[in-house]
Scaffold this motif. Structure first.
Motif, PDB file in Angstrom:
ATOM      1  N   VAL A 111       9.990  29.856   9.177  1.00 49.55           N
ATOM      2  CA  VAL A 111      10.951  30.034  10.267  1.00 49.55           C
ATOM      3  C   VAL A 111      12.255  30.662   9.800  1.00 49.55           C
ATOM      4  N   GLY A 112      12.812  31.453  10.698  1.00 53.55           N
ATOM      5  CA  GLY A 112      14.171  31.955  10.613  1.00 53.55           C
ATOM      6  C   GLY A 112      14.787  31.790  11.984  1.00 53.55           C
ATOM      7  N   VAL A 113      16.045  32.147  12.133  1.00 50.78           N
ATOM      8  CA  VAL A 113      16.705  31.961  13.427  1.00 50.78           C
ATOM      9  C   VAL A 113      17.541  33.188  13.772  1.00 50.78           C
ATOM     10  N   TYR A 114      17.859  33.279  15.055  1.00 50.84           N
ATOM     11  CA  TYR A 114      18.836  34.281  15.473  1.00 50.84           C
ATOM     12  C   TYR A 114      19.800  33.660  16.472  1.00 50.84           C
ATOM     13  N   PHE A 115      21.010  34.226  16.500  1.00 50.42           N
ATOM     14  CA  PHE A 115      22.058  33.756  17.401  1.00 50.42           C
ATOM     15  C   PHE A 115      22.512  34.918  18.261  1.00 50.42           C
ATOM     16  N   TYR A 116      22.572  34.691  19.579  1.00 53.92           N
ATOM     17  CA  TYR A 116      23.014  35.728  20.515  1.00 53.92           C
ATOM     18  C   TYR A 116      24.523  35.608  20.684  1.00 53.92           C
ATOM     19  N   SER A 117      25.225  36.603  20.203  1.00 51.50           N
ATOM     20  CA  SER A 117      26.685  36.564  20.143  1.00 51.50           C
ATOM     21  C   SER A 117      27.334  37.334  21.287  1.00 51.50           C
ATOM     22  N   THR A 118      28.439  36.796  21.769  1.00 54.80           N
ATOM     23  CA  THR A 118      29.361  37.573  22.606  1.00 54.80           C
ATOM     24  C   THR A 118      30.773  37.462  22.042  1.00 54.80           C
ATOM     25  N   ALA A 119      30.861  37.333  20.736  1.00 57.90           N
ATOM     26  CA  ALA A 119      32.171  37.213  20.083  1.00 57.90           C
ATOM     27  C   ALA A 119      33.027  38.438  20.373  1.00 57.90           C
ATOM     28  N   VAL A 120      34.293  38.204  20.623  1.00 55.49           N
ATOM     29  CA  VAL A 120      35.206  39.320  20.905  1.00 55.49           C
ATOM     30  C   VAL A 120      36.112  39.635  19.720  1.00 55.49           C
ATOM     31  N   ASN A 121      36.063  38.803  18.679  1.00 54.97           N
ATOM     32  CA  ASN A 121      36.837  39.076  17.470  1.00 54.97           C
ATOM     33  C   ASN A 121      36.151  38.418  16.279  1.00 54.97           C
ATOM     34  N   ALA A 122      36.639  38.717  15.082  1.00 55.84           N
ATOM     35  CA  ALA A 122      35.999  38.225  13.865  1.00 55.84           C
ATOM     36  C   ALA A 122      36.085  36.705  13.750  1.00 55.84           C
ATOM     37  N   ASN A 123      37.165  36.116  14.225  1.00 58.56           N
ATOM     38  CA  ASN A 123      37.284  34.658  14.162  1.00 58.56           C
ATOM     39  C   ASN A 123      36.202  33.980  14.998  1.00 58.56           C
ATOM     40  N   GLU A 124      35.918  34.525  16.173  1.00 54.04           N
ATOM     41  CA  GLU A 124      34.848  33.956  16.988  1.00 54.04           C
ATOM     42  C   GLU A 124      33.492  34.145  16.320  1.00 54.04           C
ATOM     43  N   ALA A 125      33.276  35.274  15.665  1.00 56.02           N
ATOM     44  CA  ALA A 125      32.007  35.506  14.964  1.00 56.02           C
ATOM     45  C   ALA A 125      31.834  34.516  13.821  1.00 56.02           C
ATOM     46  N   ARG A 126      32.918  34.243  13.095  1.00 57.30           N
ATOM     47  CA  ARG A 126      32.836  33.241  12.023  1.00 57.30           C
ATOM     48  C   ARG A 126      32.574  31.857  12.609  1.00 57.30           C
ATOM     49  N   GLU A 127      33.183  31.562  13.748  1.00 49.47           N
ATOM     50  CA  GLU A 127      32.935  30.289  14.412  1.00 49.47           C
ATOM     51  C   GLU A 127      31.456  30.147  14.768  1.00 49.47           C
ATOM     52  N   GLU A 128      30.858  31.219  15.256  1.00 44.10           N
ATOM     53  CA  GLU A 128      29.433  31.201  15.569  1.00 44.10           C
ATOM     54  C   GLU A 128      28.600  30.954  14.318  1.00 44.10           C
ATOM     55  N   ALA A 129      28.927  31.665  13.247  1.00 45.03           N
ATOM     56  CA  ALA A 129      28.175  31.505  12.000  1.00 45.03           C
ATOM     57  C   ALA A 129      28.320  30.095  11.440  1.00 45.03           C
ATOM     58  N   ALA A 130      29.520  29.530  11.531  1.00 45.77           N
ATOM     59  CA  ALA A 130      29.734  28.165  11.053  1.00 45.77           C
ATOM     60  C   ALA A 130      28.904  27.179  11.863  1.00 45.77           C
ATOM     61  N   TRP A 131      28.842  27.395  13.162  1.00 46.05           N
ATOM     62  CA  TRP A 131      28.038  26.533  14.043  1.00 46.05           C
ATOM     63  C   TRP A 131      26.566  26.618  13.660  1.00 46.05           C
ATOM     64  N   VAL A 132      26.075  27.831  13.442  1.00 47.05           N
ATOM     65  CA  VAL A 132      24.667  28.015  13.062  1.00 47.05           C
ATOM     66  C   VAL A 132      24.390  27.369  11.709  1.00 47.05           C
ATOM     67  N   CYS A 133      25.204  27.668  10.723  1.00 49.02           N
ATOM     68  CA  CYS A 133      24.957  27.140   9.374  1.00 49.02           C
ATOM     69  C   CYS A 133      25.049  25.620   9.350  1.00 49.02           C
ATOM     70  N   GLY A 134      25.979  25.054  10.114  1.00 50.87           N
ATOM     71  CA  GLY A 134      26.086  23.606  10.168  1.00 50.87           C
ATOM     72  C   GLY A 134      24.823  22.970  10.723  1.00 50.87           C
ATOM     73  N   MET A 135      24.271  23.569  11.759  1.00 44.74           N
ATOM     74  CA  MET A 135      23.044  23.041  12.343  1.00 44.74           C
ATOM     75  C   MET A 135      21.871  23.183  11.372  1.00 44.74           C
ATOM     76  N   LEU A 136      21.795  24.324  10.680  1.00 46.64           N
ATOM     77  CA  LEU A 136      20.703  24.534   9.732  1.00 46.64           C
ATOM     78  C   LEU A 136      20.833  23.607   8.528  1.00 46.64           C
ATOM     79  N   ASP A 137      22.058  23.368   8.093  1.00 50.43           N
ATOM     80  CA  ASP A 137      22.272  22.417   6.997  1.00 50.43           C
ATOM     81  C   ASP A 137      21.777  21.028   7.395  1.00 50.43           C
ATOM     82  N   SER A 138      22.042  20.639   8.625  1.00 53.65           N
ATOM     83  CA  SER A 138      21.581  19.334   9.111  1.00 53.65           C
ATOM     84  C   SER A 138      20.061  19.267   9.131  1.00 53.65           C
ATOM     85  N   LEU A 139      19.408  20.340   9.574  1.00 55.16           N
ATOM     86  CA  LEU A 139      17.947  20.369   9.585  1.00 55.16           C
ATOM     87  C   LEU A 139      17.386  20.345   8.161  1.00 55.16           C
ATOM     88  N   SER A 140      18.080  21.017   7.247  1.00 57.62           N
ATOM     89  CA  SER A 140      17.647  21.018   5.852  1.00 57.62           C
ATOM     90  C   SER A 140      17.683  19.611   5.270  1.00 57.62           C
TER      91      SER A 140
END
Length: 223
Positions: free
Chosen positions: A67-96
């Motif tokens: 398995v791999g994952v994808y995230f559908y982004s509507t980020a309007v700036n780099a800070n929001e994109a990092r927020e999305e990535a942090a959310w994804v990585c946090g969830m994947l870390d929990s699953l790990s």
């Protein structure tokens, strides 16, 4: 994780595909699945977990599908994109921590340039801003020890991104043809949106990966 050059066949799914019978999917010969983990609302801007993410990722994993994952982004700036990535990585870390290994990439999916006439918050992003957002997301994923990847169509990757700034990341090409004429490098190819796979009602996206991603780094039989 590591990877070996070899063909693998996969699908990508989200809650839009309904209930998936992963045992039947596994029997059909699917090697990997890219699963939507979440998205940012195109009006509200809220980050939302895909309604079937947990059942899909465990269903695939428990039936021997990588398995791999994808995230559908509507980020309007780099800070929001990092927020999305942090959310994804946090969830994947929990699953790990629960024993689930994410070995295929973590992909950034932005498609709001197709929604110019809608109320989407991200419809007017410049090429410079979209590229900056993408790099911010992918760099965060890379630092989180996951494999970063950009998902985009053949036309979009050249039209909407500064390609030189994203070319060194993994690329998941979407091009619905029998033989793509895209001349750049790509790691995965989504070649159909109308595939049929046992265990899934209706159409499903079909993919080829030109690598086998594995965990831990052990020898793999090349197909």
């Amino acid at each position: 994780s590591d990877r070996w050059e070899s063909i693998a066949y996969g699908i990508d799914v989200s809650s839009h595909n309904g209930v998936v019978d992963w045992a039947e999917v596994a029997k059909s010969g699917v090697d990997f699945a890219m699963i939507r983990c979440g998205y940012r609302g195109y009006v509200t801007g809220s980050i939302v977990q895909d309604a079937r993410f947990i059942e899909n990722i465990w269903g695939a994993y428990d039936n021997g599908i990588s398995v791999g994952v994808y995230f559908y982004s509507t980020a309007v700036n780099a800070n929001e994109a990092r927020e999305e990535a942090a959310w994804v990585c946090g969830m994947l870390d929990s699953l790990s921590q629960q024993g689930l290994r994410i070995v295929y990439p973590v992909a950034y999916d932005f498609e709001e340039f197709y929604n110019k006439d809608s109320a989407t918050r991200a419809k007017n992003l410049s090429k410079k801003q979209l590229t900056a957002n993408t790099v911010a997301f992918l760099e965060y994923v890379k630092r989180g020890n996951y494999t970063p990847m950009l998902y985009a169509s053949k036309t979009a990757v050249m039209r909407y991104w500064n390609f030189n700034d994203v070319k060194d990341y993994g690329f998941w090409l979407a091009h619905y043809v029998e033989s793509t004429d895209y001349t750049g490098d790509y790691d995965m190819w989504q070649y159909s949106s109308t595939g049929k796979v046992n265990g899934i009602n209706g159409n499903v996206d079909l993919n080829i990966s030109y690598y086998l991603y594995v965990y831990p780094s052990v020898a793999v039989a090349v197909k």
